[in-house]
Design an enzyme around this catalytic site. Structure first.
Site, PDB file in Angstrom:
ATOM      1  N   HIS A  97      16.365 -22.499  -3.479  1.00  0.00           N
ATOM      2  CA  HIS A  97      16.753 -21.802  -2.246  1.00  0.00           C
ATOM      3  C   HIS A  97      15.673 -20.782  -1.868  1.00  0.00           C
ATOM      4  O   HIS A  97      15.191 -20.733  -0.746  1.00  0.00           O
ATOM      5  CB  HIS A  97      18.108 -21.110  -2.434  1.00  0.00           C
ATOM      6  CG  HIS A  97      18.464 -20.179  -1.320  1.00  0.00           C
ATOM      7  ND1 HIS A  97      18.753 -20.628  -0.056  1.00  0.00           N
ATOM      8  CD2 HIS A  97      18.547 -18.834  -1.279  1.00  0.00           C
ATOM      9  CE1 HIS A  97      19.004 -19.578   0.724  1.00  0.00           C
ATOM     10  NE2 HIS A  97      18.877 -18.491   0.002  1.00  0.00           N
ATOM     11  N   ARG A 101      16.634 -30.082   0.527  1.00  0.00           N
ATOM     12  CA  ARG A 101      15.779 -28.972   0.110  1.00  0.00           C
ATOM     13  C   ARG A 101      15.209 -29.324  -1.265  1.00  0.00           C
ATOM     14  O   ARG A 101      15.915 -29.252  -2.261  1.00  0.00           O
ATOM     15  CB  ARG A 101      16.628 -27.698   0.049  1.00  0.00           C
ATOM     16  CG  ARG A 101      15.841 -26.421  -0.089  1.00  0.00           C
ATOM     17  CD  ARG A 101      16.753 -25.294  -0.482  1.00  0.00           C
ATOM     18  NE  ARG A 101      17.162 -25.442  -1.862  1.00  0.00           N
ATOM     19  CZ  ARG A 101      18.314 -24.990  -2.359  1.00  0.00           C
ATOM     20  NH1 ARG A 101      19.191 -24.381  -1.589  1.00  0.00           N
ATOM     21  NH2 ARG A 101      18.609 -25.160  -3.639  1.00  0.00           N
ATOM     22  N   TYR A 115      22.681 -26.128 -10.610  1.00  0.00           N
ATOM     23  CA  TYR A 115      23.729 -26.744  -9.784  1.00  0.00           C
ATOM     24  C   TYR A 115      23.380 -28.127  -9.221  1.00  0.00           C
ATOM     25  O   TYR A 115      24.092 -28.643  -8.386  1.00  0.00           O
ATOM     26  CB  TYR A 115      24.141 -25.798  -8.639  1.00  0.00           C
ATOM     27  CG  TYR A 115      22.985 -25.328  -7.753  1.00  0.00           C
ATOM     28  CD1 TYR A 115      22.574 -26.102  -6.673  1.00  0.00           C
ATOM     29  CD2 TYR A 115      22.339 -24.126  -7.997  1.00  0.00           C
ATOM     30  CE1 TYR A 115      21.534 -25.682  -5.861  1.00  0.00           C
ATOM     31  CE2 TYR A 115      21.294 -23.698  -7.194  1.00  0.00           C
ATOM     32  CZ  TYR A 115      20.897 -24.479  -6.131  1.00  0.00           C
ATOM     33  OH  TYR A 115      19.858 -24.063  -5.329  1.00  0.00           O
TER      34      TYR A 115
HETATM   35  C1  LIG Z   1      25.807 -13.173   7.221  1.00  0.00           C
HETATM   36  C2  LIG Z   1      25.164 -13.499   5.881  1.00  0.00           C
HETATM   37  N1  LIG Z   1      25.947 -13.836   4.836  1.00  0.00           N
HETATM   38  C3  LIG Z   1      25.390 -14.131   3.644  1.00  0.00           C
HETATM   39  C4  LIG Z   1      24.021 -14.075   3.487  1.00  0.00           C
HETATM   40  C5  LIG Z   1      23.394 -14.401   2.128  1.00  0.00           C
HETATM   41  N2  LIG Z   1      22.691 -15.710   2.220  1.00  0.00           N
HETATM   42  C6  LIG Z   1      21.367 -15.775   2.333  1.00  0.00           C
HETATM   43  S1  LIG Z   1      20.827 -17.364   2.460  1.00  0.00           S
HETATM   44  C7  LIG Z   1      22.394 -17.976   2.349  1.00  0.00           C
HETATM   45  C8  LIG Z   1      22.647 -19.475   2.398  1.00  0.00           C
HETATM   46  C9  LIG Z   1      22.287 -20.087   3.712  1.00  0.00           C
HETATM   47  O1  LIG Z   1      22.373 -21.474   3.660  1.00  0.00           O
HETATM   48  P1  LIG Z   1      22.030 -22.378   4.883  1.00  0.00           P
HETATM   49  O2  LIG Z   1      22.583 -21.807   6.139  1.00  0.00           O
HETATM   50  O3  LIG Z   1      22.428 -23.761   4.538  1.00  0.00           O
HETATM   51  O4  LIG Z   1      20.444 -22.278   5.030  1.00  0.00           O
HETATM   52  P2  LIG Z   1      19.300 -22.692   4.008  1.00  0.00           P
HETATM   53  O5  LIG Z   1      18.959 -21.458   3.209  1.00  0.00           O
HETATM   54  O6  LIG Z   1      19.802 -23.804   3.170  1.00  0.00           O
HETATM   55  O7  LIG Z   1      18.136 -23.089   4.860  1.00  0.00           O
HETATM   56  C10 LIG Z   1      23.318 -16.937   2.212  1.00  0.00           C
HETATM   57  C11 LIG Z   1      24.767 -17.135   2.056  1.00  0.00           C
HETATM   58  C12 LIG Z   1      23.240 -13.695   4.612  1.00  0.00           C
HETATM   59  N3  LIG Z   1      21.900 -13.647   4.541  1.00  0.00           N
HETATM   60  N4  LIG Z   1      23.822 -13.433   5.800  1.00  0.00           N
END
Ligand SMILES: Cc1ncc(C[n+]2csc(CCOP(=O)(O)OP(=O)(O)O)c2C)c(N)n1
Length: 381
Positions: A272, A268, A281
């Site tokens: 985020h 990425r 980080y």
């Molecule tokens: C069930 C749930 N827990 C926590 C969150 C908060 N949250 C939003 S994005 C994220 C990280 C997701 O990371 P990843 O699956 O690696 O996807 P990326 O954003 O890197 O594409 C979190 C923990 C959420 N949206 N849904």
């Protein structure tokens, strides 16, 4: 970057090196053999247009026109390569970063901005595009995709004898989602019911600030193995390899072979979301390392070395990207907020008692503002 566990580059399928040199792969090269120079130029065009749009949306958020933006920066290869391997009978279940896959499913990217301006929960009809609404609840849609795939099977749309009718569900999620229980449950069902579903994990190395190393001791693709699902690790910044591997996987699923788990190892390059500050980080050195592995410049080098990327074509693509960005800017600034009560529309296809009760309550609540001011306006003061 040398690493162990989920960040190692061990076993990655690659068909182009990061400097754009072709690589042979006995198993997967045949799945890219059909790609013409026109196809590859189309990949380059889509990735380039997507990136321009992504940067435009980021600027719009910075100008206060969008509440939030989730960039796909750096993940263009994984998304455009895999998206172009899908056909009309396939159905995609995206999370919230899959703007490139949306583009390959003919969703108007400008519509995507309606979600991030808070105008609509979903801004396209999933049936028209074989592309479900974005999912913000991490990993939950892996279950939806598996259920859809089981239904495809029951409807006789898998290994039907007419390959043109056969379909697969394709579920996109991130490395963080693989830590969710929903994903494990989906993998169990998919495996046991031999569902035609392809799980496409974009391992962009972070779940917000949590690195993949804090989530798994093994490459994420190995998660599939534990469920008896065939797995492939692919270089996610190699658009051709992502295309080939996804071709293989969807054919496997559509023809009754069952689920496949693909890990596209990528990075990425942005934050985020626009609310995040990745300098907290990760290091500049790491970012530079991955900038050299940019998926767009890799294909660009390959095409340029072959004299397949003319100045005229580049100018055409640049103009296309500029026009899309201008259209996005104008549209976003012109959108009026919809009446608040529309949030109760389209929750269910048929009337639903609970939703109707909530709508009635909200109407009464709005009416309780004597001077006609709405609740939302009241809060803003
Ligand atoms: C069930 C749930 N827990 C926590 C969150 C908060 N949250 C939003 S994005 C994220 C990280 C997701 O990371 P990843 O699956 O690696 O996807 P990326 O954003 O890197 O594409 C979190 C923990 C959420 N949206 N849904």
């Amino acid at each position: 970057m040398d690493a162990v566990g989920p960040l190692s580059s061990e076993g990655l399928v690659q068909l182009l090196t990061h400097t754009g040199e072709p690589v042979e792969n006995e198993t997967f090269s045949p799945y890219a053999a059909h790609l013409s120079a026109d196809d590859l130029r189309a990949f380059w065009r889509d990735m380039t247009v997507l990136r321009a749009f992504d940067l435009e949306a980021t600027s719009l958020q910075r100008q206060g026109e969008l509440g939030l933006w989730v960039q796909s920066l750096g993940q263009e290869g994984a998304q455009i390569g895999s998206g172009h391997a899908l056909r009309e009978p396939d159905f995609v279940f995206p999370s919230y970063r899959e703007h490139g896959v949306a583009l390959t499913r003919d969703v108007d990217l400008v519509d995507v901005l309606k979600i991030f301006r808070g105008l609509q929960h979903g801004a396209w009809n999933p049936k028209d595009h074989g592309f479900h609404l974005y999912t913000l609840v991490i990993g939950s849609h892996a279950l939806h995709a598996t259920g859809y795939a089981m239904a495809l099977d029951r409807d006789g749309l898998v290994a039907s004898g007419d390959p043109d009718r056969d379909g697969a569900a394709v579920c996109y999620f991130g490395d963080g989602a693989t830590s969710q229980g929903d994903v494990s449950e989906a993998l169990t069902f998919a495996s046991v019911y031999n569902a035609p579903v392809v799980f496409f994990v974009q391992n962009n190395q972070f779940a917000i600030s949590e690195p993949a190393t804090r989530q798994s001791k093994v490459p994420l693709a190995d998660r599939g193995k534990g469920f008896g699902i065939p797995t492939v690790r692919v270089d996610g910044n190699d658009v051709i390899a992502c295309h080939a591997v996804t071709q293989w996987a969807v054919r496997h699923a559509r023809s009754g072979g069952g689920p496949v788990f693909i890990e596209a190892f990528t990075y990425r390059m942005g934050a985020h979301t626009t609310s995040d500050d990745p300098s907290r980080y990760r290091s500049k050195a790491q970012e530079s390392y991955w900038a050299e592995r940019d998926p767009i410049s890799r294909l660009e080098a390959y095409l340029t070395n072959r004299g397949e990327l003319s100045a005229e074509f580049r100018a055409e693509v640049e103009a296309e990207a500029k026009a899309l960005c201008e259209r996005a800017r104008t549209a976003v600034r012109s959108w009026e907020r919809e009446p608040l009560l529309t949030m109760f529309d389209d929750v269910y296809a048929l009337p639903h008692a609970t939703v109707e009760a909530e709508r009635a309550w909200f109407e009464r609540y709005e009416a309780s503002f004597a001077d006609g001011e709405t609740a939302a306006e009241g809060k803003a003061h």
